[in-house]
Design a protein around this motif. Sequence first.
Motif, mmCIF file in Angstrom:
data_model
loop_
_atom_site.group_PDB
_atom_site.id
_atom_site.type_symbol
_atom_site.label_atom_id
_atom_site.label_comp_id
_atom_site.label_asym_id
_atom_site.label_seq_id
_atom_site.Cartn_x
_atom_site.Cartn_y
_atom_site.Cartn_z
ATOM 1 N N SER A 1 64.522 -96.119 40.143
ATOM 2 C CA SER A 1 63.126 -95.493 39.039
ATOM 3 C C SER A 1 62.128 -96.616 38.413
ATOM 4 O O SER A 1 60.770 -96.513 38.254
ATOM 5 C CB SER A 1 63.215 -94.501 37.674
ATOM 6 N N LYS A 2 62.734 -98.013 38.386
ATOM 7 C CA LYS A 2 61.965 -99.099 37.980
ATOM 8 C C LYS A 2 61.605 -100.120 38.566
ATOM 9 O O LYS A 2 60.002 -100.311 38.789
ATOM 10 C CB LYS A 2 62.815 -100.333 37.314
ATOM 11 N N LEU A 3 61.888 -100.208 39.714
ATOM 12 C CA LEU A 3 61.263 -100.637 41.058
ATOM 13 C C LEU A 3 59.529 -99.676 41.843
ATOM 14 O O LEU A 3 59.211 -99.837 41.851
ATOM 15 C CB LEU A 3 62.500 -100.353 42.197
ATOM 16 N N LEU A 4 60.305 -98.389 41.977
ATOM 17 C CA LEU A 4 58.570 -97.602 41.652
ATOM 18 C C LEU A 4 58.123 -97.144 41.224
ATOM 19 O O LEU A 4 56.848 -97.318 40.634
ATOM 20 C CB LEU A 4 60.240 -95.778 42.298
ATOM 21 N N LYS A 5 58.591 -97.492 39.372
ATOM 22 C CA LYS A 5 57.083 -97.646 38.745
ATOM 23 C C LYS A 5 56.594 -99.093 38.575
ATOM 24 O O LYS A 5 55.728 -99.190 38.783
ATOM 25 C CB LYS A 5 57.966 -97.504 37.028
ATOM 26 N N THR A 6 57.139 -99.706 39.058
ATOM 27 C CA THR A 6 56.472 -101.565 39.271
ATOM 28 C C THR A 6 55.853 -101.029 40.401
ATOM 29 O O THR A 6 54.560 -101.792 40.614
ATOM 30 C CB THR A 6 57.322 -102.869 39.445
ATOM 31 N N ILE A 7 56.247 -99.859 41.328
ATOM 32 C CA ILE A 7 55.783 -100.800 42.626
ATOM 33 C C ILE A 7 54.009 -99.507 41.967
ATOM 34 O O ILE A 7 52.705 -100.158 42.727
ATOM 35 C CB ILE A 7 55.827 -100.265 43.571
ATOM 36 N N GLU A 8 53.976 -98.699 41.518
ATOM 37 C CA GLU A 8 53.313 -97.187 41.607
ATOM 38 C C GLU A 8 52.155 -97.719 40.563
ATOM 39 O O GLU A 8 50.973 -98.501 40.846
ATOM 40 C CB GLU A 8 53.559 -96.979 40.463
ATOM 41 N N GLN A 9 52.446 -99.165 39.499
ATOM 42 C CA GLN A 9 51.741 -99.807 38.453
ATOM 43 C C GLN A 9 51.129 -100.483 39.260
ATOM 44 O O GLN A 9 49.388 -101.041 39.376
ATOM 45 C CB GLN A 9 52.245 -100.590 36.785
ATOM 46 N N VAL B 1 51.397 -94.355 52.117
ATOM 47 C CA VAL B 1 52.812 -95.515 51.807
ATOM 48 C C VAL B 1 53.832 -94.961 50.672
ATOM 49 O O VAL B 1 54.662 -95.710 50.677
ATOM 50 C CB VAL B 1 51.836 -97.221 51.673
ATOM 51 N N MET B 2 53.681 -94.448 49.429
ATOM 52 C CA MET B 2 53.785 -94.206 48.056
ATOM 53 C C MET B 2 54.864 -93.885 48.424
ATOM 54 O O MET B 2 55.893 -93.841 48.130
ATOM 55 C CB MET B 2 53.075 -94.670 46.506
ATOM 56 N N PRO B 3 54.437 -92.279 49.390
ATOM 57 C CA PRO B 3 55.812 -91.029 49.511
ATOM 58 C C PRO B 3 56.862 -92.198 50.293
ATOM 59 O O PRO B 3 57.977 -91.556 50.894
ATOM 60 C CB PRO B 3 54.726 -90.207 49.622
ATOM 61 N N LEU B 4 56.437 -92.878 50.784
ATOM 62 C CA LEU B 4 57.123 -93.388 52.327
ATOM 63 C C LEU B 4 58.438 -94.348 52.105
ATOM 64 O O LEU B 4 59.084 -94.450 51.291
ATOM 65 C CB LEU B 4 56.265 -94.100 53.061
ATOM 66 N N THR B 5 57.465 -95.122 50.287
ATOM 67 C CA THR B 5 58.316 -96.392 49.419
ATOM 68 C C THR B 5 59.264 -95.456 48.447
ATOM 69 O O THR B 5 60.212 -95.847 48.680
ATOM 70 C CB THR B 5 57.253 -96.999 49.105
ATOM 71 N N GLU B 6 59.155 -94.596 47.941
ATOM 72 C CA GLU B 6 59.875 -92.921 47.398
ATOM 73 C C GLU B 6 60.840 -92.983 48.234
ATOM 74 O O GLU B 6 62.078 -93.029 47.909
ATOM 75 C CB GLU B 6 58.678 -91.502 46.770
ATOM 76 N N LYS B 7 60.418 -92.600 49.685
ATOM 77 C CA LYS B 7 61.648 -91.643 50.282
ATOM 78 C C LYS B 7 62.420 -92.734 50.923
ATOM 79 O O LYS B 7 64.287 -92.888 50.682
ATOM 80 C CB LYS B 7 60.861 -91.640 51.523
ATOM 81 N N ILE B 8 62.617 -93.482 50.722
ATOM 82 C CA ILE B 8 63.392 -95.221 51.235
ATOM 83 C C ILE B 8 64.096 -95.557 49.768
ATOM 84 O O ILE B 8 65.001 -96.355 49.576
ATOM 85 C CB ILE B 8 62.175 -96.350 51.658
ATOM 86 N N VAL B 9 63.321 -96.132 48.455
ATOM 87 C CA VAL B 9 64.246 -96.621 47.283
ATOM 88 C C VAL B 9 65.264 -95.239 47.239
ATOM 89 O O VAL B 9 66.007 -95.954 46.520
ATOM 90 C CB VAL B 9 63.184 -97.072 46.411
ATOM 91 N N ASN B 10 64.439 -93.994 47.167
ATOM 92 C CA ASN B 10 65.255 -92.733 46.867
ATOM 93 C C ASN B 10 66.609 -92.584 47.760
ATOM 94 O O ASN B 10 67.440 -91.315 47.079
ATOM 95 C CB ASN B 10 64.630 -91.839 46.677
ATOM 96 N N LEU C 1 54.593 -112.099 51.661
ATOM 97 C CA LEU C 1 54.995 -110.652 51.085
ATOM 98 C C LEU C 1 55.840 -109.422 51.444
ATOM 99 O O LEU C 1 55.802 -109.801 52.663
ATOM 100 C CB LEU C 1 54.665 -110.116 50.357
ATOM 101 N N SER C 2 56.738 -108.900 50.924
ATOM 102 C CA SER C 2 57.320 -107.544 50.855
ATOM 103 C C SER C 2 56.244 -106.549 52.134
ATOM 104 O O SER C 2 54.708 -106.908 51.569
ATOM 105 C CB SER C 2 57.901 -106.624 50.257
ATOM 106 N N ILE C 3 56.980 -106.037 53.474
ATOM 107 C CA ILE C 3 56.155 -105.001 54.264
ATOM 108 C C ILE C 3 55.443 -104.306 53.196
ATOM 109 O O ILE C 3 54.006 -103.205 53.565
ATOM 110 C CB ILE C 3 56.542 -104.672 55.623
ATOM 111 N N ILE C 4 55.314 -103.803 52.190
ATOM 112 C CA ILE C 4 54.524 -102.655 51.495
ATOM 113 C C ILE C 4 53.509 -102.622 50.832
ATOM 114 O O ILE C 4 52.740 -102.402 50.887
ATOM 115 C CB ILE C 4 55.705 -102.472 49.907
ATOM 116 N N ASP C 5 53.408 -104.429 50.693
ATOM 117 C CA ASP C 5 52.092 -105.203 50.274
ATOM 118 C C ASP C 5 51.330 -105.019 51.603
ATOM 119 O O ASP C 5 49.943 -104.917 51.647
ATOM 120 C CB ASP C 5 52.031 -106.715 49.691
ATOM 121 N N VAL C 6 51.629 -105.297 53.203
ATOM 122 C CA VAL C 6 50.489 -105.329 54.191
ATOM 123 C C VAL C 6 50.754 -103.339 54.145
ATOM 124 O O VAL C 6 49.345 -103.598 54.321
ATOM 125 C CB VAL C 6 51.941 -105.569 55.145
#
Length: 234
Positions: free
Chosen positions: A80-88, A99-108, A210-215
């Motif tokens: 949750s901390k990582l996802l909050k950081t990415i959200e912010q 991309v955020m739903p994809l990120t949440e699926k991976i992290v969770n 940076l991480s592919i998330i930034d891309v």
Amino acid sequence: MTLAIMQPYFLPYIGYMQLMKAVDTFVLYDDVAFINRGWINRNRLLINGQEFMFTVPLKDASQNKRISEVHLADDPKWRSKLLKTIEQGYRKAPFYQTVMPLTEKIVNFTTDSIADLVHFGLIELNQYLGLTTELVKSSSIYDNVALKAQERILDICRQTGATQYINPIGGTELYDKPTFAEAGIQLNFIKSKKVEYHQLGKTAEFVPWLSIIDVLMNNDVPAVQTMLDEYELW
């Protein structure tokens, strides 16, 4: 058949994804020694215009363990901390909503294994980007941990029927082209070209790798697919 072998990296940089796209089969080298302070469980984002290193916490991680033997920390709050950081950091990015739903699926993803978490994440990234590369874990197939260095790589190539092996450019001193040629395998090294794009919140110098998330947060899928082809084979 074209093959690459790399240690599993969590939400890796674009060069890792370029290597993945360049081959038919990508082996996650997860039954080798864990590397402390490497890229297996951490990467960089751009938060408020500044580089930010995030880390997936691990339990008793050690270079005396294989990556496949390393477990995630018991405290689940890191997700949750990582996802909050990415959200912010990225909620105003142009492709945040997809991309955020994809990120949440991976992290969770439910697992206590860093190797399994990375494997799942790369499968999801592959699907999102429309890649067809087969992803396999070395710990689940090859049964050759007694072999070392180049000989083990060659054995994996033989077992998979590979005719071409592609390695990151940093490995030019590790592998010998004539030895691969004797085994009927073409050896190449991949070198990423300069990849730049508009980064959210960045008005000065571009921050590369940076991480592919930034891309993904800053570019649509067709644009990223084009970036994945920005490399040279040596």
